[in-house]
Design a protein around this motif. Structure first.
Motif, PDB file in Angstrom:
ATOM      1  N   MET A   9       0.817  -1.215   0.000  1.00 38.94           N
ATOM      2  CA  MET A   9       0.000   0.000   0.000  1.00 38.94           C
ATOM      3  C   MET A   9       0.851   1.265   0.000  1.00 38.94           C
ATOM      4  O   MET A   9       0.392   2.310  -0.423  1.00 38.94           O
ATOM      5  CB  MET A   9      -0.942   0.006   1.204  1.00 38.94           C
ATOM      6  N   THR A  10       2.091   1.187   0.450  1.00 37.39           N
ATOM      7  CA  THR A  10       2.924   2.388   0.511  1.00 37.39           C
ATOM      8  C   THR A  10       3.429   2.810  -0.861  1.00 37.39           C
ATOM      9  O   THR A  10       3.865   3.939  -1.027  1.00 37.39           O
ATOM     10  CB  THR A  10       4.128   2.179   1.454  1.00 37.39           C
ATOM     11  N   GLY A  14      -2.635   7.963  -4.677  1.00 37.36           N
ATOM     12  CA  GLY A  14      -3.917   8.267  -4.055  1.00 37.36           C
ATOM     13  C   GLY A  14      -5.107   7.483  -4.566  1.00 37.36           C
ATOM     14  O   GLY A  14      -5.797   6.810  -3.809  1.00 37.36           O
ATOM     15  N   THR A  15      -5.369   7.556  -5.861  1.00 37.46           N
ATOM     16  CA  THR A  15      -6.531   6.873  -6.418  1.00 37.46           C
ATOM     17  C   THR A  15      -6.378   5.364  -6.315  1.00 37.46           C
ATOM     18  O   THR A  15      -7.341   4.650  -6.054  1.00 37.46           O
ATOM     19  CB  THR A  15      -6.739   7.272  -7.890  1.00 37.46           C
ATOM     20  N   ALA A  19      -8.843   2.711  -4.535  1.00 38.95           N
ATOM     21  CA  ALA A  19      -9.358   1.556  -5.272  1.00 38.95           C
ATOM     22  C   ALA A  19      -9.029   0.260  -4.533  1.00 38.95           C
ATOM     23  O   ALA A  19      -9.863  -0.642  -4.440  1.00 38.95           O
ATOM     24  CB  ALA A  19      -8.784   1.528  -6.684  1.00 38.95           C
ATOM     25  N   GLU A  20      -7.828   0.164  -4.005  1.00 41.24           N
ATOM     26  CA  GLU A  20      -7.428  -1.035  -3.259  1.00 41.24           C
ATOM     27  C   GLU A  20      -8.277  -1.207  -2.006  1.00 41.24           C
ATOM     28  O   GLU A  20      -8.722  -2.307  -1.685  1.00 41.24           O
ATOM     29  CB  GLU A  20      -5.947  -0.960  -2.890  1.00 41.24           C
ATOM     30  N   LYS A  21      -8.523  -0.112  -1.300  1.00 42.93           N
ATOM     31  CA  LYS A  21      -9.358  -0.184  -0.094  1.00 42.93           C
ATOM     32  C   LYS A  21     -10.788  -0.583  -0.444  1.00 42.93           C
ATOM     33  O   LYS A  21     -11.400  -1.397   0.249  1.00 42.93           O
ATOM     34  CB  LYS A  21      -9.339   1.149   0.645  1.00 42.93           C
ATOM     35  N   SER A  65      -7.223   4.516 -12.491  1.00 48.08           N
ATOM     36  CA  SER A  65      -6.159   3.941 -11.666  1.00 48.08           C
ATOM     37  C   SER A  65      -5.214   3.141 -12.556  1.00 48.08           C
ATOM     38  O   SER A  65      -5.550   2.750 -13.664  1.00 48.08           O
ATOM     39  CB  SER A  65      -6.731   3.060 -10.555  1.00 48.08           C
ATOM     40  N   SER A  66      -4.031   2.877 -12.067  1.00 49.46           N
ATOM     41  CA  SER A  66      -3.011   2.209 -12.878  1.00 49.46           C
ATOM     42  C   SER A  66      -3.204   0.708 -12.960  1.00 49.46           C
ATOM     43  O   SER A  66      -2.524   0.043 -13.707  1.00 49.46           O
ATOM     44  CB  SER A  66      -1.618   2.519 -12.326  1.00 49.46           C
TER      45      SER A  66
END
Length: 67
Positions: A9-10, A14-15, A19-21, A65-66
């Motif tokens: 996560m680090t 931002g986006t 999205a991960e959360k 998002s990437s």
């Protein structure tokens, strides 16, 4: 069998973090519903197939998002 990819996560922007959360939240929700002990309250397989995590519709807000 390969090991699942671990998301650091680090290293996300931002986006991507949002999205991960969202993805993790949506993953937990159907699991809880599928693991409900009371069969009358347990989610059906068909409803599970239409859950946002399975359809990935919860990620539509994060199109840029990437991942």
């Amino acid at each position: 069998m390969s090991r699942p990819t671990k998301v650091n996560m680090t290293t996300l922007d931002g986006t991507d973090v949002l999205a991960e959360k969202a993805d993790r939240r949506e993953f937990i929700d159907p699991l809880k519903k599928m693991l409900t002990l009371d069969a009358d309250k347990r989610v059906t397989p068909m409803k599970t197939l239409h859950h946002p995590f399975v359809t990935m519709s919860h990620l539509l807000h994060f199109l840029h998002s990437s991942q």
